[in-house]
Design a protein around this motif. Sequence first.
Motif, PDB file in Angstrom:
ATOM      1  N   LEU A 241       7.121  -1.327  11.058  1.00 42.78           N
ATOM      2  CA  LEU A 241       7.952  -2.018  10.077  1.00 42.78           C
ATOM      3  C   LEU A 241       7.333  -1.946   8.686  1.00 42.78           C
ATOM      4  CD1 LEU A 241      10.447  -3.731   9.519  1.00 42.78           C
ATOM      5  CD2 LEU A 241       9.072  -5.763  10.038  1.00 42.78           C
ATOM      6  N   GLY A 242       6.027  -2.175   8.592  1.00 47.28           N
ATOM      7  CA  GLY A 242       5.366  -2.119   7.298  1.00 47.28           C
ATOM      8  C   GLY A 242       5.477  -0.746   6.654  1.00 47.28           C
ATOM      9  N   LEU A 243       5.327   0.311   7.468  1.00 47.03           N
ATOM     10  CA  LEU A 243       5.412   1.670   6.937  1.00 47.03           C
ATOM     11  C   LEU A 243       6.834   2.013   6.488  1.00 47.03           C
ATOM     12  CD1 LEU A 243       3.133   3.524   9.523  1.00 47.03           C
ATOM     13  CD2 LEU A 243       2.610   3.055   7.121  1.00 47.03           C
ATOM     14  N   VAL A 244       7.823   1.603   7.276  1.00 56.11           N
ATOM     15  CA  VAL A 244       9.210   1.912   6.924  1.00 56.11           C
ATOM     16  C   VAL A 244       9.648   1.116   5.700  1.00 56.11           C
ATOM     17  CG1 VAL A 244      11.600   1.696   7.701  1.00 56.11           C
ATOM     18  CG2 VAL A 244       9.877   2.629   9.240  1.00 56.11           C
ATOM     19  N   CYS A 245       9.302  -0.162   5.644  1.00 53.57           N
ATOM     20  CA  CYS A 245       9.603  -0.957   4.445  1.00 53.57           C
ATOM     21  C   CYS A 245       8.918  -0.340   3.227  1.00 53.57           C
ATOM     22  CB  CYS A 245       9.129  -2.393   4.631  1.00 53.57           C
ATOM     23  SG  CYS A 245      10.082  -3.385   5.801  1.00 53.57           S
ATOM     24  N   GLY A 246       7.670   0.085   3.424  1.00 52.47           N
ATOM     25  CA  GLY A 246       6.923   0.694   2.337  1.00 52.47           C
ATOM     26  C   GLY A 246       7.546   1.992   1.863  1.00 52.47           C
ATOM     27  N   LEU A 247       8.094   2.766   2.785  1.00 49.85           N
ATOM     28  CA  LEU A 247       8.760   4.015   2.394  1.00 49.85           C
ATOM     29  C   LEU A 247       9.969   3.722   1.517  1.00 49.85           C
ATOM     30  CD1 LEU A 247       8.988   7.079   2.598  1.00 49.85           C
ATOM     31  CD2 LEU A 247      10.291   6.786   4.719  1.00 49.85           C
ATOM     32  N   GLY A 248      10.730   2.701   1.898  1.00 46.26           N
ATOM     33  CA  GLY A 248      11.847   2.282   1.045  1.00 46.26           C
ATOM     34  C   GLY A 248      11.363   1.826  -0.312  1.00 46.26           C
ATOM     35  N   GLY A 249      10.261   1.062  -0.327  1.00 53.06           N
ATOM     36  CA  GLY A 249       9.691   0.600  -1.582  1.00 53.06           C
ATOM     37  C   GLY A 249       9.130   1.731  -2.421  1.00 53.06           C
ATOM     38  N   LEU A 250       8.613   2.767  -1.768  1.00 52.14           N
ATOM     39  CA  LEU A 250       8.087   3.939  -2.481  1.00 52.14           C
ATOM     40  C   LEU A 250       9.185   4.607  -3.299  1.00 52.14           C
ATOM     41  CD1 LEU A 250       5.553   5.909  -2.709  1.00 52.14           C
ATOM     42  CD2 LEU A 250       6.679   7.236  -0.919  1.00 52.14           C
ATOM     43  N   ILE A 251      10.337   4.791  -2.666  1.00 48.15           N
ATOM     44  CA  ILE A 251      11.475   5.405  -3.361  1.00 48.15           C
ATOM     45  C   ILE A 251      12.039   4.460  -4.410  1.00 48.15           C
ATOM     46  CG2 ILE A 251      13.799   6.345  -3.045  1.00 48.15           C
ATOM     47  CD1 ILE A 251      12.933   7.069  -0.166  1.00 48.15           C
ATOM     48  N   GLY A 252      12.219   3.198  -4.023  1.00 48.36           N
ATOM     49  CA  GLY A 252      12.775   2.220  -4.950  1.00 48.36           C
ATOM     50  C   GLY A 252      11.880   1.983  -6.154  1.00 48.36           C
ATOM     51  N   GLY A 253      10.562   1.951  -5.933  1.00 54.50           N
ATOM     52  CA  GLY A 253       9.631   1.744  -7.035  1.00 54.50           C
ATOM     53  C   GLY A 253       9.676   2.880  -8.042  1.00 54.50           C
TER      54      GLY A 253
ATOM     55  N   VAL B 190       0.837  -1.207   0.000  1.00 57.15           N
ATOM     56  CA  VAL B 190       0.000   0.000   0.000  1.00 57.15           C
ATOM     57  C   VAL B 190       0.869   1.253   0.000  1.00 57.15           C
ATOM     58  CG1 VAL B 190      -1.679   1.333   1.324  1.00 57.15           C
ATOM     59  CG2 VAL B 190      -1.959  -1.142   1.091  1.00 57.15           C
ATOM     60  N   VAL B 191       1.919   1.254   0.826  1.00 57.06           N
ATOM     61  CA  VAL B 191       2.768   2.439   0.945  1.00 57.06           C
ATOM     62  C   VAL B 191       3.702   2.574  -0.254  1.00 57.06           C
ATOM     63  CG1 VAL B 191       4.529   3.586   2.356  1.00 57.06           C
ATOM     64  CG2 VAL B 191       2.641   2.369   3.455  1.00 57.06           C
ATOM     65  N   SER B 192       4.231   1.458  -0.735  1.00 59.51           N
ATOM     66  CA  SER B 192       5.234   1.523  -1.803  1.00 59.51           C
ATOM     67  C   SER B 192       4.627   1.688  -3.188  1.00 59.51           C
ATOM     68  CB  SER B 192       6.104   0.258  -1.772  1.00 59.51           C
ATOM     69  OG  SER B 192       5.337  -0.887  -2.107  1.00 59.51           O
ATOM     70  N   GLY B 193       3.409   1.214  -3.381  1.00 63.66           N
ATOM     71  CA  GLY B 193       2.802   1.190  -4.702  1.00 63.66           C
ATOM     72  C   GLY B 193       2.773   2.509  -5.451  1.00 63.66           C
ATOM     73  N   PRO B 194       2.371   3.617  -4.824  1.00 62.05           N
ATOM     74  CA  PRO B 194       2.254   4.880  -5.565  1.00 62.05           C
ATOM     75  C   PRO B 194       3.556   5.363  -6.196  1.00 62.05           C
ATOM     76  CG  PRO B 194       1.052   5.022  -3.498  1.00 62.05           C
ATOM     77  CD  PRO B 194       1.817   3.733  -3.459  1.00 62.05           C
ATOM     78  N   GLY B 195       4.714   4.999  -5.667  1.00 57.02           N
ATOM     79  CA  GLY B 195       5.978   5.464  -6.229  1.00 57.02           C
ATOM     80  C   GLY B 195       6.133   5.066  -7.687  1.00 57.02           C
ATOM     81  N   ALA B 196       6.045   3.766  -7.962  1.00 55.72           N
ATOM     82  CA  ALA B 196       6.183   3.281  -9.334  1.00 55.72           C
ATOM     83  C   ALA B 196       5.005   3.721 -10.194  1.00 55.72           C
ATOM     84  CB  ALA B 196       6.297   1.760  -9.342  1.00 55.72           C
ATOM     85  N   LEU B 197       3.784   3.713  -9.627  1.00 61.06           N
ATOM     86  CA  LEU B 197       2.607   4.069 -10.420  1.00 61.06           C
ATOM     87  C   LEU B 197       2.648   5.520 -10.875  1.00 61.06           C
ATOM     88  CD1 LEU B 197      -0.165   2.199  -8.410  1.00 61.06           C
ATOM     89  CD2 LEU B 197       0.762   1.601 -10.653  1.00 61.06           C
TER      90      LEU B 197
END
Length: 264
Positions: free
Chosen positions: A212-224, A55-62
């Motif tokens: 943990l989910g939010l922090v992992c997601g933040l990393g995924g947001l940038i990485g995505g 949920v947190v990481s998805g918008p980065g790539a999209l």
Amino acid sequence: MGWEPLAVGFAAGLLIAVVTAPVGVSGAVFLLPVQLDVLRVPSPAVTPTNLLFNVVSGPGALLRYRAQGQRPGVLTRTMLWGAVPGVLVGALVRVYLVPDARTFRLVAAAVLLPIGLWLIWRAVRGSRVPGGASPSRRFVVVTGLAVGVVGGVYGIGGGSVLAPILVARGLPVAAVAPAALASTFVTSIVGALAFGVLALRADGAVAPEWALGLVCGLGGLIGGYLGARWSRALPDRALTVLLGVAATALAMLYGSQGLAGGEP
């Protein structure tokens, strides 16, 4: 939770998303063993934690895909007709039935390994993946339903399974990637909400590890975002190889875990 596991989670989410976002895979499937084996997230809380990552990481790539003119469109809506009810069923199964993880892993490995190797072989040989006859609407809906159930049970979103199947059926990676990520994003919201409701009545560690989910997601947001950006510089053949490698690596991971047994 101390800062060390949060730092590990952020770094893992960022690095995984950079590699997987270009081919429509959120990365949650590769984050799952990190959460289980390194960060020691209890089960079944690891599933909603993985969904929270999506949920947190998805918008980065999209957002990056949208800026590049690659919009999800009709394919995503067709996926969601099956994936949304599927993820609700998967959440119920995960909390109340706890299916046999070993069987799932072995079946997933058996499906993904030949697809991954075939995609690599076709791309390396320079042959085009068969095109022309796109998958039917019924095929996409039914596949989305099955993948949605898997995503709800294991918190992997489903794009890691759906993307290689659709590409193997003839769709280009450039069209599948944003659609699969958008489908994963929506189904993860539905799944995370379902687990939140179930946590009110179920016993055990059902709610996600929020920090943990939010922090992992933040990393995924940038990485995505970064992954979607550099994907534009790669030809479809290179993206197909990357997707094939991801599917093959996932099959080998699931196969080894399935043979070893243990809790998901």
